[in-house]
Design an enzyme around this catalytic site. Structure first.
Site, mmCIF file in Angstrom:
data_model
loop_
_atom_site.group_PDB
_atom_site.id
_atom_site.type_symbol
_atom_site.label_atom_id
_atom_site.label_comp_id
_atom_site.label_asym_id
_atom_site.label_seq_id
_atom_site.Cartn_x
_atom_site.Cartn_y
_atom_site.Cartn_z
ATOM 1 N N GLU A 142 10.779 2.065 -0.685
ATOM 2 C CA GLU A 142 10.085 0.947 -0.025
ATOM 3 C C GLU A 142 8.939 1.573 0.739
ATOM 4 O O GLU A 142 9.126 2.127 1.828
ATOM 5 C CB GLU A 142 11.059 0.219 0.921
ATOM 6 C CG GLU A 142 12.282 -0.376 0.233
ATOM 7 C CD GLU A 142 11.961 -1.632 -0.568
ATOM 8 O OE1 GLU A 142 10.904 -2.243 -0.323
ATOM 9 O OE2 GLU A 142 12.760 -2.005 -1.451
ATOM 10 N N CYS A 201 4.816 -2.845 7.547
ATOM 11 C CA CYS A 201 4.413 -2.441 6.195
ATOM 12 C C CYS A 201 3.707 -3.568 5.453
ATOM 13 O O CYS A 201 2.819 -3.320 4.646
ATOM 14 C CB CYS A 201 5.624 -1.967 5.409
ATOM 15 S SG CYS A 201 6.916 -3.213 5.301
#
Ligand code: NAD
Length: 469
Positions: free
Chosen positions: A222, A256
């Site tokens: 991720e 993110c």
């Protein structure tokens, strides 16, 4: 770096080797696999998260200056919500899933069975230390695994609370906590795991993947990237600006999936910029350093890195900073081009570059020239045709139409990257799948012994052609 039972010394290589071996032995006992043990352990985790909620909020305030509302929305509340969904749905998720059976494999029936992967390593980053530790952990427990967790050295107060939660709720042979820096992570990566789940930067993601390759260990990565936000000429501007400001400056933009940069249509650029400026002042005040709703940058290095991206000539709001408190004001830069420094890498801080476009080709060219696949793509537009066009033509890990970042809050859709922004996905059922092996099982009926594929083949090939059409 510390283990769960000793706070003041580094975990040795031998301890790491022994810990991973113990987890392998424990996994082999089968104790983690039953529905009931998974549910019991999820309840234990839930009780511990509730017990330490206030401590986690205080730790998030200490390490990141995170407002309590944001801590609940994106960290503790997020995990509790994830737990509730998982507890409710797990029985259904664990059931083998029916699939079609092709003509060639008839008479029979087909199912996908889910089995735990085994011993997992979860490595978390600094920006959402609670959510990015516990969300994968919930999925791993739900799927019947054992786990070694490694959090970031940059959020030590959060790490101390996470250590307490893990060591109080679980035995290390089942779920173990290790706090460490590069050395300890390197030692961990040398061990044999059945799966590594890493959240962090593309640079370290590549180190993790190389280490995993030596043991043929599958990875879920991720990662980050430059997530874009397109504001088209037909967008409802007030809504676009409200949603953009709240999602960009959440956690001081150390998110993110934060919109990294904005592409605004030339025809509405001035109106958009003016509303953006007004909205930032409305939300955070003339001096955002006094706002109780605005977080701080995690470290001096990141503070220096982000400040260096600001071009004062292009700033229309913000631009102020304070090294002592690692405060950087919510900042917008206008008329940015790909030649500006800020476009060369993920910003990961509260500075929003705005570029303009006229045609769709302009958008595609800009996205194409940037180094990373975006982790997310956001579009504000009322046109269904444009929505379809952008969703089909910009490759990104996830996306929102007329919103930003909230796709990550919906446990019913997969969350993950693509290309350099990551591989694999989780959240909800996709998280359960991420930590499970999907075993395809064909059950062939025994009331008929179909000789089609048996030798001697003779001229059965003509019949075979019909079955395999
Ligand atoms: P990072 O890659 O620096 O660190 C992540 C983890 O890796 C930490 O636990 C760290 O201790 C460890 N690590 C650092 N260097 C290492 C090395 N050389 N070898 C082994 N392990 C090492 O990331 P960060 O700065 O903590 O987090 C920010 C990055 O994470 C951004 O790029 C952001 O986009 C990304 N991120 C992605 C997601 C997502 O869900 N896709 C979520 C949050 C953050």
């Amino acid at each position: 770096m510390t283990t769960d039972n000793d706070n003041n010394r580094a975990t040795t290589e031998l301890e790491i080797i022994e810990l991973v071996a113990k987890q392998h032995d424990y996994f082999k006992t089968g104790a983690t696999k039953s529905y009931q043990s998974r549910i019991d352990n999820l309840h234990k985790l839930k009780a511990a998260l509730i017990k330490y909620e206030a401590d986690m909020h205080a730790a998030l305030k200490q390490d990141l200056g995170k407002p309590e509302f944001e801590s609940y929305l994106t960290e503790t509340g997020f995990c509790l919500h994830d737990l509730s969904t998982t507890l409710k749905k797990l029985k259904g998720w664990m059931k083998p899933k029916w699939r079609m059976t092709s003509l060639l494999t008839q008479p029979g029936s087909s199912r996908v069975y889910y089995s735990p992967l085994g011993v997992n390593l979860i490595i978390a980053p600094y920006n959402y230390p609670v959510m990015l530790t516990f969300a994968p952990l919930i999925a791993a427990i739900a799927a019947g695994n054992t786990v070694v967790i490694k959090t970031s050295e940059m959020t030590p107060t959060c790490s101390a609370v996470i250590r307490k939660i893990i060591s109080e709720a679980f035995d290390p042979e089942y779920i173990a906590y290790i706090e460490g820096e590069v050395n300890e992570t390197t030692l961990l990566l040398q061990q044999k795991f059945e799966h590594i789940f890493f959240t962090g930067s593309p640079r370290v993601g590549s180190i993790v993947m190389s280490a995993a390759a030596k043991n043929l260990t599958p990875v879920t990565l991720e990662l980050g990237g430059k997530s874009l936000c397109i504001v088209h000429s037909d967008a409802k501007l007030d809504i676009a600006v409200n949603r953009l400001v709240s999602s960009k400056f959440l956690n001081a933009a150390q998110t993110c999936v934060a919109p990294d940069y904005v592409l605004v249509h030339k025809s509405i650029k001035e109106a958009f910029l003016s509303k953006l400026k007004d909205r930032i002042i409305h939300v955070y005040g003339e001096d955002a350093s006094t706002s109780p709703d605005f977080a701080r940058i995690v470290s001096d290095n990141h503070f220096q890195r982000i400040c260096a991206l600001i071009d004062p000539q292009k700033v229309i709001v913000g631009g102020q900073s304070d090294a002592e408190t690692r405060y950087i004001a919510p900042t917008v830069m206008r008329d940015v081009t790909l030649a500006d420094n800020i476009m060369s890498d993920e910003v990961f801080g509260p500075v929003l570059p705005v570029l303009e476009y006229e045609t769709l080709d302009d958008i595609y060219k800009i996205v194409d020239q940037l180094p990373h696949h975006p982790l997310a793509c956001y579009l504000f537009s009322e046109s269904s045709a444009l929505q379809l066009e952008i969703m089909n033509n910009i490759q990104s890990g996830g996306a929102c139409i007329n919103n930003c970042i909230f796709h990550a809050a919906n446990h019913h859709i997969p969350f993950g990257g693509v290309g350099e922004s990551g591989m694999g996905a989780y959240h909800g059922f996709d998280g359960f799948e991420c930590f499970s092996h999907k075993k395809g099982v064909l059950k062939t009926a025994s009331w008929l012994d179909n000789p089609l594929t048996y030798a001697p083949y003779g001229n059965k090939i003509n019949l075979l052609r019909k079955f395999m059409k």
